[in-house]
Design an enzyme around this catalytic site. Structure first.
Site, PDB file in Angstrom:
ATOM      1  N   HIS A 107       0.836  -1.209   0.000  1.00 10.38           N
ATOM      2  CA  HIS A 107       0.000   0.000   0.000  1.00 10.38           C
ATOM      3  C   HIS A 107       0.873   1.262   0.000  1.00 10.38           C
ATOM      4  O   HIS A 107       0.606   2.218  -0.725  1.00 10.38           O
ATOM      5  CB  HIS A 107      -0.870   0.058   1.257  1.00 10.38           C
ATOM      6  CG  HIS A 107      -1.835  -1.072   1.424  1.00 10.38           C
ATOM      7  ND1 HIS A 107      -1.865  -1.863   2.549  1.00 10.38           N
ATOM      8  CD2 HIS A 107      -2.827  -1.538   0.613  1.00 10.38           C
ATOM      9  CE1 HIS A 107      -2.837  -2.759   2.436  1.00 10.38           C
ATOM     10  NE2 HIS A 107      -3.426  -2.591   1.256  1.00 10.38           N
TER      11      HIS A 107
ATOM     12  N   SER B 144      -2.658  -7.806   3.378  1.00  5.91           N
ATOM     13  CA  SER B 144      -2.857  -7.574   4.818  1.00  5.91           C
ATOM     14  C   SER B 144      -3.215  -8.875   5.517  1.00  5.91           C
ATOM     15  O   SER B 144      -2.761  -9.137   6.639  1.00  5.91           O
ATOM     16  CB  SER B 144      -3.983  -6.558   5.033  1.00  5.91           C
ATOM     17  OG  SER B 144      -3.653  -5.341   4.437  1.00  5.91           O
TER      18      SER B 144
ATOM     19  N   LYS C  86     -15.356  -7.683   4.367  1.00  5.91           N
ATOM     20  CA  LYS C  86     -14.209  -7.988   5.239  1.00  5.91           C
ATOM     21  C   LYS C  86     -14.513  -7.686   6.690  1.00  5.91           C
ATOM     22  O   LYS C  86     -15.108  -6.656   7.012  1.00  5.91           O
ATOM     23  CB  LYS C  86     -12.994  -7.153   4.820  1.00  5.91           C
ATOM     24  CG  LYS C  86     -12.286  -7.652   3.590  1.00  5.91           C
ATOM     25  CD  LYS C  86     -11.032  -6.831   3.314  1.00  5.91           C
ATOM     26  CE  LYS C  86     -10.386  -7.244   1.997  1.00  5.91           C
ATOM     27  NZ  LYS C  86      -9.349  -6.297   1.584  1.00  5.91           N
TER      28      LYS C  86
ATOM     29  N   ARG D 264      -2.282  -6.081  -8.280  1.00  7.94           N
ATOM     30  CA  ARG D 264      -1.288  -7.139  -8.078  1.00  7.94           C
ATOM     31  C   ARG D 264      -1.473  -8.199  -9.169  1.00  7.94           C
ATOM     32  O   ARG D 264      -1.461  -7.887 -10.341  1.00  7.94           O
ATOM     33  CB  ARG D 264      -1.447  -7.738  -6.678  1.00  7.94           C
ATOM     34  CG  ARG D 264      -1.106  -6.766  -5.565  1.00  7.94           C
ATOM     35  CD  ARG D 264      -1.449  -7.323  -4.215  1.00  7.94           C
ATOM     36  NE  ARG D 264      -2.881  -7.594  -4.127  1.00  7.94           N
ATOM     37  CZ  ARG D 264      -3.518  -7.990  -3.039  1.00  7.94           C
ATOM     38  NH1 ARG D 264      -2.849  -8.190  -1.935  1.00  7.94           N
ATOM     39  NH2 ARG D 264      -4.809  -8.188  -3.041  1.00  7.94           N
TER      40      ARG D 264
HETATM   41  O1  PNS Z   1      -8.520  -2.812   0.430  1.00 11.55           O
HETATM   42  P1  PNS Z   1      -9.857  -3.252  -0.130  1.00 11.55           P
HETATM   43  O2  PNS Z   1     -10.662  -3.993   0.917  1.00 11.55           O
HETATM   44  O3  PNS Z   1      -9.742  -4.028  -1.411  1.00 11.55           O
HETATM   45  O4  PNS Z   1     -10.639  -1.899  -0.480  1.00 11.55           O
HETATM   46  C1  PNS Z   1     -11.968  -1.931  -0.937  1.00 11.55           C
HETATM   47  C2  PNS Z   1     -12.643  -0.584  -0.652  1.00 11.55           C
HETATM   48  C3  PNS Z   1     -12.652  -0.314   0.855  1.00 11.55           C
HETATM   49  C4  PNS Z   1     -11.865   0.519  -1.353  1.00 11.55           C
HETATM   50  C5  PNS Z   1     -14.095  -0.657  -1.208  1.00 11.55           C
HETATM   51  O5  PNS Z   1     -14.796  -1.697  -0.566  1.00 11.55           O
HETATM   52  C6  PNS Z   1     -14.834   0.662  -1.063  1.00 11.55           C
HETATM   53  O6  PNS Z   1     -14.674   1.544  -1.875  1.00 11.55           O
HETATM   54  N1  PNS Z   1     -15.643   0.796   0.015  1.00 11.55           N
HETATM   55  C7  PNS Z   1     -16.398   2.008   0.283  1.00 11.55           C
HETATM   56  C8  PNS Z   1     -17.881   1.816   0.009  1.00 11.55           C
HETATM   57  C9  PNS Z   1     -18.142   1.901  -1.485  1.00 11.55           C
HETATM   58  O7  PNS Z   1     -17.970   2.925  -2.085  1.00 11.55           O
HETATM   59  N2  PNS Z   1     -18.568   0.764  -2.051  1.00 11.55           N
HETATM   60  C10 PNS Z   1     -18.797   0.635  -3.464  1.00 11.55           C
HETATM   61  C11 PNS Z   1     -17.508   0.301  -4.182  1.00 11.55           C
HETATM   62  S1  PNS Z   1     -17.779  -0.052  -5.818  1.00 11.55           S
END
Ligand code: PNS
Length: 170
Positions: free
Chosen positions: A19, A130, A43, A92
């Site tokens: 990150h 993570s 998650k 990745r």
């Molecule tokens: O590190 P991650 O878990 O892959 O990140 C995913 C994350 C947190 C960026 C994504 O779940 C997100 O944007 N969450 C915020 C809520 C949202 O906007 N959801 C719609 C995404 S299309």
């Protein structure tokens, strides 16, 4: 509209060298970078959003154009609120692709003013995650190659399973 603000979103549970590499590279490309600790409904996190923000802040000292926040709503709304025009994510292995593609298209639908840009993960971080860091920490393994020294103890204190079956001390 300010075209030079980017958002780096993620769960960051916890932040890793992978990150931090993406955040650092984004900070060289954009005038301002906002690291957004966001909620991923799929998650279960080991650290609270506030703890994750604090850990990231410990690791980015020196990156003067980077801000770290927690936002519990839709990323597309946060991008609009901060006039950000880019969402920067690391990509990745191929396994990331479908999920990231789906999120990029959904965010574009929700906020047509924001583009998702993918930076290729550095080869040494290709398989770093993570959840891998947490698994290694839980069994007393050495996580020095995966996270900065500044947050190593925070992770071990939370994750290491005391008196675990391994009997290995961290
Ligand atoms: O590190 P991650 O878990 O892959 O990140 C995913 C994350 C947190 C960026 C994504 O779940 C997100 O944007 N969450 C915020 C809520 C949202 O906007 N959801 C719609 C995404 S299309």
């Amino acid at each position: 509209m300010n075209r030079l603000t980017a958002i780096c979103p993620g769960s960051f549970d916890p932040v890793t060298f992978g990150h931090l590499d993406i955040i650092t590279r984004a900070s060289r490309l954009f005038e301002k970078v906002i690291v957004v600790v966001a909620s991923n409904g799929a998650k279960h996190c080991s650290f609270t959003p506030e703890e994750r923000v604090k850990m990231i802040k410990k690791c980015i000292a020196g990156l003067d154009n980077v801000e770290v926040v927690h936002f519990g709503g839709l990323l597309a709304d946060y991008a609009a609120k901060r006039n950000a025009t880019a969402i920067v994510k690391g990509l990745r292995a191929m396994s990331d692709f479908e999920y990231e593609f789906q999120m990029a298209l959904t965010n574009k639908k929700l906020n047509p003013n924001v583009e998702t840009l993918f930076l290729t993960t550095a080869s040494q971080n290709m398989y770093l995650s993570s959840s891998m860091v947490k698994q290694i920490a839980s069994m007393g393994g050495d996580i020095s190659s995966f996270v900065p020294e500044e947050i190593k103890e925070d992770i071990i204190d939370r994750i290491y399973i005391k008196n675990s079956e391994t009997g290995v001390e961290p």
